[in-house]
Design a protein around this motif. Structure first.
Motif, PDB file in Angstrom:
ATOM      1  N   THR A 215       0.850  -1.193   0.000  1.00 44.23           N
ATOM      2  CA  THR A 215       0.000   0.000   0.000  1.00 44.23           C
ATOM      3  C   THR A 215       0.881   1.236   0.000  1.00 44.23           C
ATOM      4  O   THR A 215       1.719   1.415   0.897  1.00 44.23           O
ATOM      5  N   VAL A 216       0.714   2.078  -1.020  1.00 46.05           N
ATOM      6  CA  VAL A 216       1.521   3.286  -1.174  1.00 46.05           C
ATOM      7  C   VAL A 216       0.617   4.501  -1.054  1.00 46.05           C
ATOM      8  O   VAL A 216      -0.387   4.614  -1.769  1.00 46.05           O
ATOM      9  N   MET A 217       0.971   5.415  -0.155  1.00 41.81           N
ATOM     10  CA  MET A 217       0.214   6.648   0.057  1.00 41.81           C
ATOM     11  C   MET A 217       1.151   7.827  -0.187  1.00 41.81           C
ATOM     12  O   MET A 217       2.259   7.869   0.337  1.00 41.81           O
ATOM     13  N   VAL A 286       4.778   3.944   2.585  1.00 44.13           N
ATOM     14  CA  VAL A 286       4.504   2.642   2.001  1.00 44.13           C
ATOM     15  C   VAL A 286       4.490   1.570   3.082  1.00 44.13           C
ATOM     16  O   VAL A 286       5.394   1.499   3.923  1.00 44.13           O
ATOM     17  N   SER A 287       3.455   0.750   3.059  1.00 43.40           N
ATOM     18  CA  SER A 287       3.377  -0.439   3.899  1.00 43.40           C
ATOM     19  C   SER A 287       3.766  -1.639   3.046  1.00 43.40           C
ATOM     20  O   SER A 287       3.169  -1.879   1.993  1.00 43.40           O
ATOM     21  N   ILE A 288       4.775  -2.379   3.492  1.00 34.49           N
ATOM     22  CA  ILE A 288       5.349  -3.454   2.690  1.00 34.49           C
ATOM     23  C   ILE A 288       5.106  -4.799   3.367  1.00 34.49           C
ATOM     24  O   ILE A 288       5.573  -5.016   4.501  1.00 34.49           O
ATOM     25  N   PRO A 289       4.396  -5.718   2.708  1.00 38.04           N
ATOM     26  CA  PRO A 289       4.209  -7.052   3.276  1.00 38.04           C
ATOM     27  C   PRO A 289       5.511  -7.845   3.244  1.00 38.04           C
ATOM     28  O   PRO A 289       6.428  -7.510   2.481  1.00 38.04           O
ATOM     29  N   PRO A 290       5.623  -8.895   4.057  1.00 37.55           N
ATOM     30  CA  PRO A 290       6.902  -9.627   4.157  1.00 37.55           C
ATOM     31  C   PRO A 290       7.443 -10.140   2.834  1.00 37.55           C
ATOM     32  O   PRO A 290       8.657 -10.102   2.603  1.00 37.55           O
ATOM     33  N   GLU A 291       6.564 -10.588   1.942  1.00 30.94           N
ATOM     34  CA  GLU A 291       7.051 -11.163   0.691  1.00 30.94           C
ATOM     35  C   GLU A 291       7.677 -10.130  -0.238  1.00 30.94           C
ATOM     36  O   GLU A 291       8.399 -10.478  -1.178  1.00 30.94           O
ATOM     37  N   LEU A 292       7.433  -8.833   0.002  1.00 22.84           N
ATOM     38  CA  LEU A 292       8.049  -7.767  -0.785  1.00 22.84           C
ATOM     39  C   LEU A 292       9.109  -7.004   0.023  1.00 22.84           C
ATOM     40  O   LEU A 292       9.594  -5.968  -0.418  1.00 22.84           O
ATOM     41  N   GLY A 293       9.419  -7.545   1.197  1.00 24.46           N
ATOM     42  CA  GLY A 293      10.445  -6.952   2.044  1.00 24.46           C
ATOM     43  C   GLY A 293      11.652  -7.855   2.128  1.00 24.46           C
ATOM     44  O   GLY A 293      12.166  -8.334   1.116  1.00 24.46           O
ATOM     45  N   TYR A 294      12.069  -8.101   3.359  1.00 28.08           N
ATOM     46  CA  TYR A 294      13.228  -8.979   3.575  1.00 28.08           C
ATOM     47  C   TYR A 294      12.730 -10.407   3.770  1.00 28.08           C
ATOM     48  O   TYR A 294      12.788 -10.967   4.868  1.00 28.08           O
ATOM     49  N   ASP A 295      12.265 -10.999   2.683  1.00 29.58           N
ATOM     50  CA  ASP A 295      11.662 -12.333   2.764  1.00 29.58           C
ATOM     51  C   ASP A 295      12.703 -13.423   2.976  1.00 29.58           C
ATOM     52  O   ASP A 295      12.414 -14.478   3.525  1.00 29.58           O
ATOM     53  N   ASP A 296      13.925 -13.157   2.536  1.00 28.41           N
ATOM     54  CA  ASP A 296      14.998 -14.144   2.653  1.00 28.41           C
ATOM     55  C   ASP A 296      15.667 -14.005   4.019  1.00 28.41           C
ATOM     56  O   ASP A 296      16.234 -12.953   4.337  1.00 28.41           O
ATOM     57  N   PRO A 297      15.616 -15.053   4.853  1.00 26.59           N
ATOM     58  CA  PRO A 297      16.240 -14.957   6.188  1.00 26.59           C
ATOM     59  C   PRO A 297      17.725 -14.620   6.131  1.00 26.59           C
ATOM     60  O   PRO A 297      18.269 -14.024   7.065  1.00 26.59           O
ATOM     61  N   ALA A 298      18.392 -14.971   5.033  1.00 27.03           N
ATOM     62  CA  ALA A 298      19.828 -14.720   4.926  1.00 27.03           C
ATOM     63  C   ALA A 298      20.154 -13.238   4.815  1.00 27.03           C
ATOM     64  O   ALA A 298      21.256 -12.811   5.170  1.00 27.03           O
ATOM     65  N   THR A 299      19.227 -12.437   4.302  1.00 28.92           N
ATOM     66  CA  THR A 299      19.473 -11.002   4.121  1.00 28.92           C
ATOM     67  C   THR A 299      18.644 -10.135   5.061  1.00 28.92           C
ATOM     68  O   THR A 299      18.794  -8.917   5.053  1.00 28.92           O
ATOM     69  N   ARG A 300      17.771 -10.746   5.853  1.00 29.26           N
ATOM     70  CA  ARG A 300      16.896  -9.972   6.733  1.00 29.26           C
ATOM     71  C   ARG A 300      17.691  -9.438   7.923  1.00 29.26           C
ATOM     72  O   ARG A 300      18.400 -10.190   8.597  1.00 29.26           O
ATOM     73  N   PRO A 301      17.594  -8.135   8.200  1.00 25.47           N
ATOM     74  CA  PRO A 301      18.269  -7.593   9.387  1.00 25.47           C
ATOM     75  C   PRO A 301      17.778  -8.274  10.654  1.00 25.47           C
ATOM     76  O   PRO A 301      16.608  -8.673  10.758  1.00 25.47           O
ATOM     77  N   ALA A 302      18.657  -8.387  11.626  1.00 25.14           N
ATOM     78  CA  ALA A 302      18.318  -9.076  12.869  1.00 25.14           C
ATOM     79  C   ALA A 302      17.178  -8.396  13.617  1.00 25.14           C
ATOM     80  O   ALA A 302      16.454  -9.041  14.375  1.00 25.14           O
ATOM     81  N   SER A 303      17.000  -7.096  13.392  1.00 24.93           N
ATOM     82  CA  SER A 303      15.953  -6.356  14.098  1.00 24.93           C
ATOM     83  C   SER A 303      14.558  -6.610  13.544  1.00 24.93           C
ATOM     84  O   SER A 303      13.563  -6.205  14.152  1.00 24.93           O
ATOM     85  N   ILE A 304      14.462  -7.269  12.384  1.00 22.11           N
ATOM     86  CA  ILE A 304      13.169  -7.523  11.746  1.00 22.11           C
ATOM     87  C   ILE A 304      12.827  -9.000  11.881  1.00 22.11           C
ATOM     88  O   ILE A 304      13.593  -9.871  11.462  1.00 22.11           O
ATOM     89  N   GLY A 305      11.682  -9.288  12.477  1.00 23.50           N
ATOM     90  CA  GLY A 305      11.264 -10.670  12.682  1.00 23.50           C
ATOM     91  C   GLY A 305      10.583 -11.256  11.453  1.00 23.50           C
ATOM     92  O   GLY A 305      10.092 -10.535  10.574  1.00 23.50           O
ATOM     93  N   GLU A 306      10.536 -12.559  11.406  1.00 27.24           N
ATOM     94  CA  GLU A 306       9.867 -13.244  10.296  1.00 27.24           C
ATOM     95  C   GLU A 306       8.385 -12.878  10.275  1.00 27.24           C
ATOM     96  O   GLU A 306       7.708 -12.873  11.306  1.00 27.24           O
ATOM     97  N   GLY A 307       7.890 -12.537   9.088  1.00 26.01           N
ATOM     98  CA  GLY A 307       6.475 -12.231   8.927  1.00 26.01           C
ATOM     99  C   GLY A 307       6.076 -10.827   9.308  1.00 26.01           C
ATOM    100  O   GLY A 307       4.889 -10.485   9.222  1.00 26.01           O
TER     101      GLY A 307
END
Length: 324
Positions: A215-217, A286-307
């Motif tokens: 969602t983009v505003m 912009v609100s970004i769902p997980p699949e369009l964000g850091y979906d790959d655990p290998a590249t996801r920052p530690a501060s962001i949880g799965e989902g």
């Protein structure tokens, strides 16, 4: 005495307790700079005929506090919050020797990168470039400690923290430091945005779950050219985890905007989708769902949880290098 080598990166060290003075605005299109010229800057002559400016002055030169003299330039003058791109040469006021330069590799301080500073920040450089304009120069006299940090010194160059530093800044560009356009109404289910005087956004979440889809505003509608995929743009941004309302990344907190190439090779897909097609000068939320964000655990920052969903507030300040 143990000494610490001078670091080019330390040019952005904050100048704690800096006192700003008003200077006459003559010749500066009515702009009143934060730092005023004085006896020390008046002793510095600048030759701009070569590839890099050269300063000359009688040594030893001692400055009474921070002094700055804005020289020349054409176009819009830098004001509070604007971003200034500048190269620099730094001299020792004690010896007259060159300490460092961003104009060429192999200078006394080694190779370096040009500086990007936000006018009105806490560093002495951020104060000095107030009222500067593209093509102009700024002569700054300060101390080694103010410029490089309180422990900066060099036995080999005969430099101590209290010594005077003479800086000549060559201004290449002045860019907006915040989105500048027409305010747009909010959107149901999306956070409300309030702006601080410098343009930094504050976010109030609606108390409901994040949208399931991207969602983009547009909270501010810019009037510049549209951003295309592959463009390099100058951005300010704040990244927040929707579920916790915690900021995980922010260029505002780092003190200056960030240059980004808008492509999936460099950024998460949701961020790219939010920026492409937006006019320069816009602010987008912009609100970004997980699949369009850091979906790959290998590249996801530690501060962001799965989902977890992400919220970005993005100020599109300028297009630096449009895609061909």
């Amino acid at each position: 005495m143990r000494t610490r080598p001078l670091s080019i990166a330390a040019l952005l060290v904050a100048a704690a307790g800096l006192t700003a003075c008003q200077a006459p605005a003559d010749g500066l299109d009515g702009c009143e700079p934060l730092l005023q010229p004085g006896a020390a800057t008046g002793e510095v002559s600048v030759d701009t005929s070569g590839d890099a400016p050269e300063a000359s002055f009688q040594v030893p030169l001692v400055t009474d506090g921070n002094q700055a003299q804005v020289l020349g330039g054409e176009g819009e003058r830098a004001a509070d919050g604007d971003t200034v791109d500048t190269n620099y040469v730094v001299y020792s006021g004690k010896t007259g020797e060159l300490i460092s330069s961003s104009y060429a590799a192999g200078a006394a301080g080694g190779a370096a990168n040009p500086l990007r500073v936000s006018v009105g920040g806490e560093s002495v450089l951020a104060q000095a470039v107030d009222c500067a304009a593209p093509g102009g120069h700024v002569v700054l006299t300060t101390t080694i400690a103010e410029l490089f940090g309180p422990g900066a010194a060099s036995e080999s160059m005969d430099i101590a923290p209290a010594d005077t530093a003479v800086v000549v800044l060559g201004v290449s560009d002045v860019r907006p430091g915040r989105a500048e356009g027409n305010p747009r109404p909010g959107q149901q289910g999306m956070p409300a945005i309030a702006l601080a005087p410098n343009g930094q956004p504050g976010v109030t979440f609606p108390g409901s779950p994040a949208p399931a889809e991207l969602t983009v505003m547009q909270s501010i509608e810019g009037t510049g050219p549209e951003v295309a995929e592959g463009d390099t743009v100058l951005l300010h941004y704040t990244g927040i985890i929707w579920e916790t309302e915690e900021v995980f990344d922010s260029s505002w907190e780092k003190g200056s905007p960030t240059e980004m190439t808008i492509s999936d090779a460099n950024l998460i897909p949701g961020f790219v989708d939010a920026v492409v097609g937006q006019p320069v000068g816009s602010q987008v939320v912009v609100s970004i769902p997980p699949e369009l964000g850091y979906d790959d655990p290998a590249t996801r920052p530690a501060s962001i949880g799965e989902g977890e969903h992400l919220l970005f507030v993005i100020d599109i300040l300028d297009r630096v290098d449009p895609a061909e």
